[in-house]
Enzyme design. Structure first.
Site, PDB file in Angstrom:
ATOM      1  N   HIS A 168       3.213   6.992  -6.804  1.00 42.20           N
ATOM      2  CA  HIS A 168       2.539   8.012  -7.195  1.00 42.20           C
ATOM      3  C   HIS A 168       3.539   9.184  -7.392  1.00 42.20           C
ATOM      4  O   HIS A 168       3.428  10.000  -8.225  1.00 42.20           O
ATOM      5  CB  HIS A 168       1.464   8.159  -6.416  1.00 42.20           C
ATOM      6  CG  HIS A 168       0.147   9.061  -7.078  1.00 42.20           C
ATOM      7  ND1 HIS A 168      -0.923   9.502  -6.232  1.00 42.20           N
ATOM      8  CD2 HIS A 168       0.226   9.864  -7.992  1.00 42.20           C
ATOM      9  CE1 HIS A 168      -1.783  10.050  -7.061  1.00 42.20           C
ATOM     10  NE2 HIS A 168      -1.235  10.139  -8.211  1.00 42.20           N
ATOM     11  N   HIS A 228       0.861  -1.183   0.042  1.00 44.12           N
ATOM     12  CA  HIS A 228       0.019  -0.054  -0.149  1.00 44.12           C
ATOM     13  C   HIS A 228       0.944   1.249   0.039  1.00 44.12           C
ATOM     14  O   HIS A 228       0.789   2.066  -0.806  1.00 44.12           O
ATOM     15  CB  HIS A 228      -0.969   0.065   1.134  1.00 44.12           C
ATOM     16  CG  HIS A 228      -1.787   1.216   1.431  1.00 44.12           C
ATOM     17  ND1 HIS A 228      -3.114   1.286   1.221  1.00 44.12           N
ATOM     18  CD2 HIS A 228      -1.502   2.441   1.873  1.00 44.12           C
ATOM     19  CE1 HIS A 228      -3.739   2.347   1.144  1.00 44.12           C
ATOM     20  NE2 HIS A 228      -2.803   2.903   1.727  1.00 44.12           N
ATOM     21  N   GLU A 229       1.844   1.479   0.944  1.00 46.03           N
ATOM     22  CA  GLU A 229       2.592   2.514   1.038  1.00 46.03           C
ATOM     23  C   GLU A 229       3.689   2.668  -0.217  1.00 46.03           C
ATOM     24  O   GLU A 229       3.844   3.647  -0.682  1.00 46.03           O
ATOM     25  CB  GLU A 229       3.481   2.461   2.408  1.00 46.03           C
ATOM     26  CG  GLU A 229       2.542   2.378   3.427  1.00 46.03           C
ATOM     27  CD  GLU A 229       1.423   3.777   3.887  1.00 46.03           C
ATOM     28  OE1 GLU A 229       2.024   4.886   2.854  1.00 46.03           O
ATOM     29  OE2 GLU A 229       0.500   3.626   4.423  1.00 46.03           O
TER      30      GLU A 229
END
Length: 671
Positions: free
Chosen positions: A468, A461-462
């Site tokens: 991004h 997730h991180e």
């Protein structure tokens, strides 16, 4: 200046000179950086030249470099490696920074120039990104109170300053409660605990200076303790301490702080002409209105609650068989659910955990990024702020893309949770700068360090957030990377979690810590089959928190937030054996700052999209389909906030998604 924070850093990729920076450098550096930034702002505001995009909007993009360096460095260490000096600096910095930025947003001459450019926007030959930056800049000034006058303007400055102080106090109180509490365990108290939990508890004891194992309030320790400890009395004691964070009375109690924060937010919204804070906050998000958020949450709440109630009945039958009197309690759920998971899926976390080595999961996250986007990761030997940290240079086709820093282990000086931040964001103006991105987690140390399946999902997730930031390809820093709508920012991170579930990824990287053998196919099948196990519980505890957050801000501010929380949960019919994931006194997402206030729902809003987005890969050539990966980068990961979030998603998928994919992904859809 001799202050290292204000010098050019002669380090690889101009990383902060952590080995040369001391806590004594931060305060004087901030003073100078604030003065320099103020002078730069005044030069723009007081210019005699007619306002243009270049001398006003681009000029604002170009200033504050010294301030960014100081703050990027300070808040990195303050969050991940705090100490009394840094906590004192945070308390000192918060009102100063609030006053500084309030002064800028309230600068009438500056706002007049921004407004002049905005009013002439149709006559300007702007690129799409420039038009977007202009709109966001103008909107930001208006929403910050730039159009306010007199007493209203003065009051807005007071509110911003006080909110900054309160957010810092809330965070530090929570850290103090998490750091100070621990429960010593005798050898007899270790019954039922797998070796990995015992080893983690012993390591925690060493950190606390205790001769023996302890349970702390670190999620990576307390959750497995609640899963495996056969001592119901100790589970109860640990659970109550965990859920009482910020509500223990005394100087670290957060309840009055929460009430004041909510009152000030409501007053702030009213000053700006909004009915309430939720209306103000959601105006700029994809959801737009509190009604849209509530509709989503309630669409998920009912099927999740039904599943949770059915699961609770099954767990209560297990308690009866054990001869335990009384109803299922919150400190019972994880214990009996773990036993039930083993029965239903032949899955024992103690058996699974050796296959999820931290090092192999890092490799897996990198390997997926390589296959999808061509990124390569080379270890960097550079000084960082803590010995636990490590760094990599990220390249593509031999060209430098970013520096990635990982700080993975729990420690008393680190706030709880996991997060991604950029010490330096990607931009091309006023000069090209490559990002420096950090993932911070709170995994238990070990030799080797072993993760739960949920821990591994957190790592992915991180890292999705990090991608991004790293793949951002915009001109202006203000729209770079994760500078997007709050209910869109979780899309890349939650989407990336799906690659952990890809069978070939697990076959290649889920290898046993001792034997080196790949996870047996039968166990792999069970892990994947159990991916939605206990999803009723997980969804209920999350959605309850999101609904309470919305209720706090959609209407008059409650004088007693704890009473309001209780009222909302009663109206929802919250199951007795499940608590909110984040009760008000430790709801840092909402009260440590404005980031997720009236916005905790955004994880689920993004999940609606991430479930649908991964389906695009499945409908194409599979999870590593090159055309879909290229489209994901082109329309989502590289564009930052340079385009409206809804338009970005439609460009990628051709349409906006419905809630069906989310319910199916969570195993909550009707059969």
């Amino acid at each position: 200046m001799t202050n290292v924070l204000l010098q050019d850093w002669d380090t690889p990729f101009q990383i902060a000179s952590f080995d040369a920076i001391s806590d004594d450098d931060f305060a004087p550096a901030l003073t100078v950086a604030l003065d320099r930034h103020s002078a730069e702002i005044d030069a723009i505001a007081q210019s005699d030249a007619p306002a243009t995009f270049a001398n006003t909007i681009e000029a604002l993009e170009a200033v504050g470099r010294d301030l960014n360096k100081v703050l990027g460095t300070f808040y990195t260490v303050a969050g991940a490696d705090s100490n009394p000096a840094r906590e004192a600096l945070q308390r000192d910095f918060s009102p100063k920074l609030a006053a500084h930025f309030a002064e800028i947003s309230g600068n009438k001459a500056l706002f007049a120039r921004v407004a002049a450019v905005y009013d002439a926007r149709d006559q300007l030959d702007l690129t799409d990104e420039q038009a977007r930056v202009l709109m966001l800049t103008h909107r930001g000034f208006v929403r910050s109170g730039a159009a306010l006058e007199g007493a209203d303007e003065a009051r807005m400055k007071e509110i911003k300053g006080r909110l900054a102080e309160l957010g810092t106090s809330f965070t530090q109180n929570l850290l103090a409660d998490e750091r100070d509490w621990f429960m010593e365990l005798s050898e007899g108290d270790l019954v039922g605990l797998p070796d990995f939990v015992v080893n983690t508890a012993r390591a925690a004891g060493e950190e606390k200076g205790v001769d023996g194992p302890v349970v702390t309030l670190s999620r990576s320790l307390i959750v497995p303790f609640l899963q495996f400890s056969t001592r119901r009395d100790l589970r109860e004691k640990a659970y109550k301490a965990w859920t009482a964070r910020g509500a223990n009375g005394g100087k670290t109690d957060n309840r009055e702080i929460a009430a004041e924060i909510l009152a000030l937010r409501q007053e702030r919204a009213k000053l700006l002409g909004y009915e309430n804070f939720a209306a103000y906050k959601l105006e700029t998000e994809m959801a737009k209105t509190p009604e849209a958020v509530r509709d989503l949450l309630m669409a998920v709440w009912e099927p999740a609650k039904q599943q949770a109630e059915a699961d609770a009945w099954a767990l209560e039958q297990m308690m009866v068989q054990d001869g335990v009197n009384g109803p299922l309690a919150p400190w019972d759920w994880r214990f009996y659910s773990e036993r039930r998971r083993k029965e239903l899926h032949d899955l024992d976390e103690a058996e699974v955990k050796p296959y999820f080595q931290l090092e192999k999961m890092i490799e897996a996250s990198f390997a997926c990024a390589n296959r999808l986007f061509g990124l390569e990761f080379k270890p960097l030997d550079i000084p960082l702020y803590h010995a636990d940290c490590r760094a990599w240079e990220v390249t593509r086709a031999g060209k430098h893309v970013a520096v990635f820093i990982g700080d993975y282990f729990a420690r008393g000086s680190k706030r709880s949770g996991a997060w991604c931040s950029a010490m330096r964001a990607q931009a091309k103006f006023p000069e090209v700068q490559a990002p420096v991105v950090i993932n911070v987690c709170n995994f238990a140390k070990g030799d080797p360090a072993l993760l739960s399946y949920d821990d591994a999902r957190t790592l992915f997730h991180e890292f999705g957030h990090a991608l991004h930031q790293m793949l951002s390809d915009v001109t202006y820093e203000s729209v770079s990377g994760t500078s997007v709508a709050r209910d869109f920012v979780e899309l890349p991170s939650q989407l990336y979690e799906h690659w952990l579930e890809v069978p070939e990824v697990l076959r290649d990287y889920a290898v046993h810590a001792e034997t080196g053998e790949a996870m047996p196919q039968a166990l792999l099948d069970n892990v994947l089959a159990a991916a939605t196990y206990d999803m009723g519980f997980q969804t209920v505890e999350y959605v309850a928190s999101a609904i309470v957050d919305l209720a706090f801000h959609d209407g008059a501010a409650p004088a007693d937030p704890m009473a309001k929380q209780a009222e909302v949960l009663k109206d929802l019919g919250m199951p007795d054996a499940i608590s909110m994931r984040h009760a008000t006194p430790h709801f840092a997402h909402v009260f440590a700052g404005d980031g997720y206030s009236s916005g905790y729902y955004s994880y689920m809003w993004s999940e609606v999209m991430d479930a649908d987005a991964f389906a695009a890969f499945e409908e194409a050539g599979g999870p590593f389909d090159p055309e879909q990966a290229q489209a994901l980068e082109a329309h989502i990961l590289s564009t930052g906030g340079s385009v409206d979030a809804g338009e970005l998603y439609k460009a990628f998928r051709g349409r906006l998604p419905g809630v069906e994919a989310l319910l199916k992904g969570r195993g909550l859809a009707a059969a």
